[in-house]
Motif scaffolding. Structure first.
Motif, PDB file in Angstrom:
ATOM      1  N   PRO A 293       0.821  -1.200   0.000  1.00  0.00           N
ATOM      2  CA  PRO A 293       0.000   0.000   0.000  1.00  0.00           C
ATOM      3  C   PRO A 293       0.861   1.258   0.000  1.00  0.00           C
ATOM      4  O   PRO A 293       2.026   1.232   0.404  1.00  0.00           O
ATOM      5  CB  PRO A 293      -0.798  -0.112   1.300  1.00  0.00           C
ATOM      6  CG  PRO A 293      -0.283  -1.276   2.040  1.00  0.00           C
ATOM      7  CD  PRO A 293       0.683  -2.008   1.192  1.00  0.00           C
ATOM      8  N   ASP A 294       0.265   2.337  -0.488  1.00  0.00           N
ATOM      9  CA  ASP A 294       0.961   3.624  -0.524  1.00  0.00           C
ATOM     10  C   ASP A 294       0.822   4.252   0.863  1.00  0.00           C
ATOM     11  O   ASP A 294      -0.107   5.018   1.123  1.00  0.00           O
ATOM     12  CB  ASP A 294       0.318   4.490  -1.617  1.00  0.00           C
ATOM     13  CG  ASP A 294       0.994   5.841  -1.749  1.00  0.00           C
ATOM     14  OD1 ASP A 294       2.076   6.014  -1.169  1.00  0.00           O
ATOM     15  OD2 ASP A 294       0.433   6.713  -2.422  1.00  0.00           O
ATOM     16  N   ALA A 295       1.753   3.913   1.762  1.00  0.00           N
ATOM     17  CA  ALA A 295       1.604   4.275   3.169  1.00  0.00           C
ATOM     18  C   ALA A 295       1.618   5.784   3.388  1.00  0.00           C
ATOM     19  O   ALA A 295       0.913   6.301   4.245  1.00  0.00           O
ATOM     20  CB  ALA A 295       2.707   3.618   3.999  1.00  0.00           C
ATOM     21  N   THR A 296       2.423   6.494   2.613  1.00  0.00           N
ATOM     22  CA  THR A 296       2.560   7.931   2.828  1.00  0.00           C
ATOM     23  C   THR A 296       1.588   8.745   1.983  1.00  0.00           C
ATOM     24  O   THR A 296       1.439   9.943   2.214  1.00  0.00           O
ATOM     25  CB  THR A 296       3.979   8.391   2.453  1.00  0.00           C
ATOM     26  OG1 THR A 296       4.207   8.027   1.089  1.00  0.00           O
ATOM     27  CG2 THR A 296       5.027   7.748   3.329  1.00  0.00           C
ATOM     28  N   GLY A 297       0.967   8.110   0.991  1.00  0.00           N
ATOM     29  CA  GLY A 297       0.118   8.861   0.070  1.00  0.00           C
ATOM     30  C   GLY A 297       0.927   9.696  -0.904  1.00  0.00           C
ATOM     31  O   GLY A 297       0.373  10.526  -1.624  1.00  0.00           O
ATOM     32  N   LEU A 298       2.252   9.501  -0.923  1.00  0.00           N
ATOM     33  CA  LEU A 298       3.104  10.290  -1.807  1.00  0.00           C
ATOM     34  C   LEU A 298       3.360   9.577  -3.133  1.00  0.00           C
ATOM     35  O   LEU A 298       4.110  10.068  -3.971  1.00  0.00           O
ATOM     36  CB  LEU A 298       4.442  10.596  -1.128  1.00  0.00           C
ATOM     37  CG  LEU A 298       4.342  11.466   0.134  1.00  0.00           C
ATOM     38  CD1 LEU A 298       5.684  11.547   0.843  1.00  0.00           C
ATOM     39  CD2 LEU A 298       3.858  12.865  -0.230  1.00  0.00           C
TER      40      LEU A 298
ATOM     41  N   VAL B 237       8.593   6.385  -3.934  1.00  0.00           N
ATOM     42  CA  VAL B 237       8.892   7.045  -2.663  1.00  0.00           C
ATOM     43  C   VAL B 237      10.063   6.317  -2.015  1.00  0.00           C
ATOM     44  O   VAL B 237      10.037   5.100  -1.842  1.00  0.00           O
ATOM     45  CB  VAL B 237       7.669   7.038  -1.729  1.00  0.00           C
ATOM     46  CG1 VAL B 237       8.007   7.721  -0.413  1.00  0.00           C
ATOM     47  CG2 VAL B 237       6.492   7.727  -2.392  1.00  0.00           C
TER      48      VAL B 237
ATOM     49  N   ARG C 266       1.684   9.436  -5.565  1.00  0.00           N
ATOM     50  CA  ARG C 266       1.238  10.250  -6.707  1.00  0.00           C
ATOM     51  C   ARG C 266       2.413  10.936  -7.419  1.00  0.00           C
ATOM     52  O   ARG C 266       2.299  11.342  -8.559  1.00  0.00           O
ATOM     53  CB  ARG C 266       0.229  11.286  -6.216  1.00  0.00           C
ATOM     54  CG  ARG C 266       0.843  12.310  -5.274  1.00  0.00           C
ATOM     55  CD  ARG C 266      -0.200  13.219  -4.666  1.00  0.00           C
ATOM     56  NE  ARG C 266      -0.936  12.530  -3.581  1.00  0.00           N
ATOM     57  CZ  ARG C 266      -2.026  13.024  -3.024  1.00  0.00           C
ATOM     58  NH1 ARG C 266      -2.508  14.164  -3.432  1.00  0.00           N
ATOM     59  NH2 ARG C 266      -2.625  12.362  -2.039  1.00  0.00           N
ATOM     60  N   PHE C 267       3.541  11.096  -6.700  1.00  0.00           N
ATOM     61  CA  PHE C 267       4.697  11.757  -7.307  1.00  0.00           C
ATOM     62  C   PHE C 267       5.665  10.765  -7.936  1.00  0.00           C
ATOM     63  O   PHE C 267       6.670  11.151  -8.504  1.00  0.00           O
ATOM     64  CB  PHE C 267       5.450  12.591  -6.270  1.00  0.00           C
ATOM     65  CG  PHE C 267       4.605  13.677  -5.685  1.00  0.00           C
ATOM     66  CD1 PHE C 267       4.187  14.735  -6.468  1.00  0.00           C
ATOM     67  CD2 PHE C 267       4.211  13.626  -4.361  1.00  0.00           C
ATOM     68  CE1 PHE C 267       3.393  15.738  -5.941  1.00  0.00           C
ATOM     69  CE2 PHE C 267       3.412  14.615  -3.821  1.00  0.00           C
ATOM     70  CZ  PHE C 267       2.994  15.673  -4.622  1.00  0.00           C
TER      71      PHE C 267
END
Lengths: 307, 244
Positions: free
Chosen positions: A207-212, A218, A214-215
């Motif tokens: 999962p995208d733990a940091t929500g970053l 990570v 999108r860039f």
């Protein structure tokens, strides 16, 4: 996850204890055991002794063992609490069964009823133990549909091995039924564990733990702290893949295949020595299996640390 | 009780909004949090071997720094991590003793240290690493959202915010009621498209993170000039030397 000795011993020993109680209860219900209380009481004592040793061990990792009684209060929401309640409630029919055995009511209606209740509660206790782990969505390897069956099958298998070994020590005892059950459940554990490992080895998208995400990719740049903290000590345990593969083979060979062979040898006439030798094999193998259950479990919080 | 309180419509949901665009990664929030809470309701926040090898201690804020993206499009993002005071926190429901609870009145998730047996199951249940075990005290500790500050009438009203918020030099941390759509924090979240961490796990975190703003277009590379301007370069050099 950090494979803490006390918790691994707890799930292995109490699983075997409640598994043995399960079979003793069922066999008492159908009258497949010696009627003498001199068999029944020590047999139940061994089963409850294993469970008690496991439960006591589980309190060793508590920060405040003297407050352990408080863990019985939140059974409405917590599987750990339910496990504590079930573990203790199971002692009631088990002790009544012991009294009935002494009083000559096994086999008999009293023995049948208490035996069935003890078996049912013993099974429910193992269900609760498994659900403590299986209910955690944060740990992919535990939040699996196969975790509950594996715990139940391991308990049934180890309980049958213990029951067979104990019956073989008793002159009037006939260990053939639990030995056959141990063979059957040994194969079941083998199959369930192989399926479980195949399942957790499947590649998954973290999962995208940091929500970053999108860039793009990570990558951890600077850690929040330079030393290991509680989170990394408790949840950051890593086992080398090569070691895990070897330990899986050891767990299945020592824990399942060897006891199955010993059961077959015993049924073929080798008797008590083979049945007794199967107990330490099964315990060591299942201990390794449970160690792996923890060591191979990866907690989602590790993603923040790039692990 | 570790059963969750029934949420009423318009339920107050106190929480933090953390601006990843302005956070400079100075760790002041972590330090001020430690300072306040080492004397607050969760005191002490024990440190082990603080002046030796392998120091270890209880902290409620951990500030990670990440590189997001690759190459020229990459950016450094400082990422403070603390309790998100989830609406349906598993850390509360797994607690066997009732030590962990979620307050009905404002949604703050707390631990009663007198009931905690230190079984650590709540820390296993939390995906965000919000709970840290205090080995010396034998109990679990976590962010209290400075419950002993935000309602503290002994403090000036402006200081009735969590210690991490009051200290942030970049104003990257905001505190308020995320259950009220008209609150400043809710408006900020709406305006900046604030997001929750790992909502797919189903714990409905209250805290929101504001994503880094899109970057301004990089300046166009200087247009390739014709033949090298030697006289101009000489004059610029003379100018630089004389103006020293």
């Amino acid at each position: 996850m950090n494979p803490a000795f006390s918790v691994i011993f707890f799930t292995t020993a109490s699983g075997a204890g409640y598994g043995m109680l399960f079979w003793l209860g069922l066999m008492a219900a159908i009258g497949a055991v010696p009627a003498s209380g001199w068999f029944g009481v020590p047999a139940l004592a061994v089963a409850l002794g294993l469970s008690t040793a496991g439960l006591l061990s589980s309190t060793f990792h508590l920060g405040h063992p003297e407050r352990a009684w408080r863990a019985l209060s939140q059974w409405r929401s917590s599987w750990l609490s339910r496990e504590g309640v079930a573990a203790i409630v199971t002692f009631i029919p088990a002790l009544v069964l012991a009294v009935a055995w002494m009083a000559g009511a096994v086999p008999g209606r009293a023995g049948t009823v208490t035996g069935l209740i003890a078996a049912l509660l013993a099974m429910l206790t193992v269900v609760c133990t498994a659900m403590i782990y299986a209910s955690l969505r944060t740990i992919r390897q535990w939040h699996q549909p196969l975790v509950l069956p594996v715990y139940l099958l391991c308990a049934a298998f180890s309980g049958a091995v213990c029951a067979a070994a104990f019956l073989s020590c008793y002159p009037a005892g006939d260990p053939r039924l639990p030995a056959l059950l141990a063979v059957a459940f040994g194969f079941a554990v083998l199959a369930a564990k192989l399926a479980y490992w195949r399942r957790i080895d499947r590649p998954v998208v973290a999962p995208d733990a940091t929500g970053l995400g999108r860039f793009g990719t990570v990558r951890p740049l600077d850690p929040p702290h330079t030393e290991e903290n509680y989170l990394l000590k408790e949840m950051g345990f890593r086992v080398a893949r090569r070691h895990a593969a070897r330990l899986r083979r050891i767990a299945l060979m020592v824990g399942c295949v060897l006891p199955i062979l010993l059961m077959v040898l015993a049924l073929a006439g080798l008797g008590a020595p083979a049945l007794l030798a199967a107990v330490p094999c099964m315990l060591i193998g299942l201990f390794v299996e449970r160690w792996l259950f923890f060591a191979e479990a990866t907690h989602v919080v590790r993603l923040y640390y790039g692990r | 009780m570790t059963s969750l309180p029934v949420a009423s419509p318009g339920q107050k949901k106190l929480g933090l909004v953390i601006d990843l665009d302005t956070c400079v990664g100075c760790h002041a929030c972590a330090v001020n949090c430690k300072e306040w809470n080492a004397g607050g309701v969760s005191a002490p926040l024990t440190d082990r071997n603080p002046y030796q090898d392998a120091p270890d201690g209880v902290w409620f804020n951990r500030i990670h720094s990440y590189e997001a993206g690759t190459g020229t499009a990459s950016r450094t993002v400082h990422f403070p991590r603390s309790c998100l005071h989830c609406e349906t926190p598993a850390c509360v429901t797994v607690c066997p003793t009732g030590a962990s609870y979620k307050r009905a009145e404002d949604g703050i998730v707390l631990v009663d240290p007198d009931r905690c047996i230190g079984c650590k199951l709540c820390s296993w249940a939390c995906p965000y690493g919000a709970r840290e075990y205090d080995v010396q005290e034998g109990v679990m500790k976590k962010c209290t959202l400075c419950v002993d500050r935000i309602y503290n009438e002994a403090l000036p009203e402006a200081d009735r915010v969590p210690a991490c918020v009051s200290t942030c030099p970049a104003h990257a941390r905001h505190f308020g009621d995320l259950g009220d759509p008209d609150s400043d924090v809710s408006k900020l979240v709406a305006e900046r498209e604030g997001y929750a961490l790992m909502p797919e796990l189903g714990y409905a975190p209250v805290n929101r993170y504001l994503p880094p703003r899109p970057r301004a277009e990089p300046p166009a590379p200087p247009a390739p000039s014709g033949p090298p301007d030697i006289a101009g370069a000489l004059l610029r050099w003379v100018d630089r030397v004389l103006s020293r």
